[in-house]
Design a protein around this motif. Structure first.
Motif, PDB file in Angstrom:
ATOM      1  N   GLU A  35      15.234  19.529-162.550  1.00  0.00           N
ATOM      2  CA  GLU A  35      15.679  18.454-163.464  1.00  0.00           C
ATOM      3  C   GLU A  35      16.943  18.864-164.200  1.00  0.00           C
ATOM      4  O   GLU A  35      17.786  18.024-164.515  1.00  0.00           O
ATOM      5  N   LYS A  39      20.467  16.915-164.194  1.00  0.00           N
ATOM      6  CA  LYS A  39      21.095  16.518-165.458  1.00  0.00           C
ATOM      7  C   LYS A  39      22.582  16.912-165.490  1.00  0.00           C
ATOM      8  O   LYS A  39      23.440  16.126-165.887  1.00  0.00           O
ATOM      9  N   SER A  43      25.810  14.467-165.707  1.00  0.00           N
ATOM     10  CA  SER A  43      26.698  14.449-166.877  1.00  0.00           C
ATOM     11  C   SER A  43      28.102  14.958-166.563  1.00  0.00           C
ATOM     12  O   SER A  43      29.088  14.337-166.952  1.00  0.00           O
TER      13      SER A  43
END
Ligand code: TYC
Length: 101
Positions: A35, A39, A43
Motif C-alpha cells: 500500500e 501511495k 502521489s
C-alpha cells in the motif's frame, strides 16, 4: 558588358535535438508494504489507483518496473523524492533512474 551573377542559395536548417529521456525504475524489496508503494506512485507520479497497483505488482513479481520517462532533471528529482519518502517512513523502498536507449 553584362555578367550574370549567380548568388549561392544556401539554406540553414534548424535542428533542435530532443533532450535525452530518463526512465524512473521502481525496485522490489521484501519489506515495504504494498500500500505504501501504491501511495507513492499515486502521489509522486500522479498515477491512478489501478495503474499504480499494476506497476507495484510488476516490480513485486519481476524485481523491477519502469514507472515513467522524463527529462533527466525531473526523473532524478522524482526518484530521490520517492526514495526519501520511503526512508522517512522506515522503508527500504528504492527508485533509480537510467537513460533511455
Ligand atoms: N515486495 C513487497 C512486499 O511483499 C512489496 C513491494 C512491491 C515492495 C514493489 C517494493 O517496488 C516494490 N511487501
Amino acid at each position: 558588358m553584362s555578367r550574370t551573377v549567380v548568388k549561392p542559395r544556401t539554406k540553414t536548417k534548424q535542428k533542435t535535438e530532443r533532450p535525452r529521456l530518463y526512465k524512473v525504475i521502481l525496485l522490489n524489496d521484501d519489506y515495504t508494504p504494498r500500500e505504501f508503494v501504491v501511495k507513492i506512485l499515486r502521489s509522486v507520479f500522479r498515477m491512478g489507483d489501478e495503474q499504480a497497483y499494476r506497476v507495484m505488482m510488476t516490480a513485486h513479481k519481476l524485481g523491477a518496473c519502469v514507472v515513467a520517462v522524463y527529462t533527466q532533471d525531473v526523473a532524478e528529482t522524482k526518484a530521490s523524492e520517492s526514495t526519501e519518502a520511503g526512508r522517512r517512513a522506515g522503508h527500504p523502498l528504492t527508485f533509480t533512474t537510467e537513460p533511455e536507449d
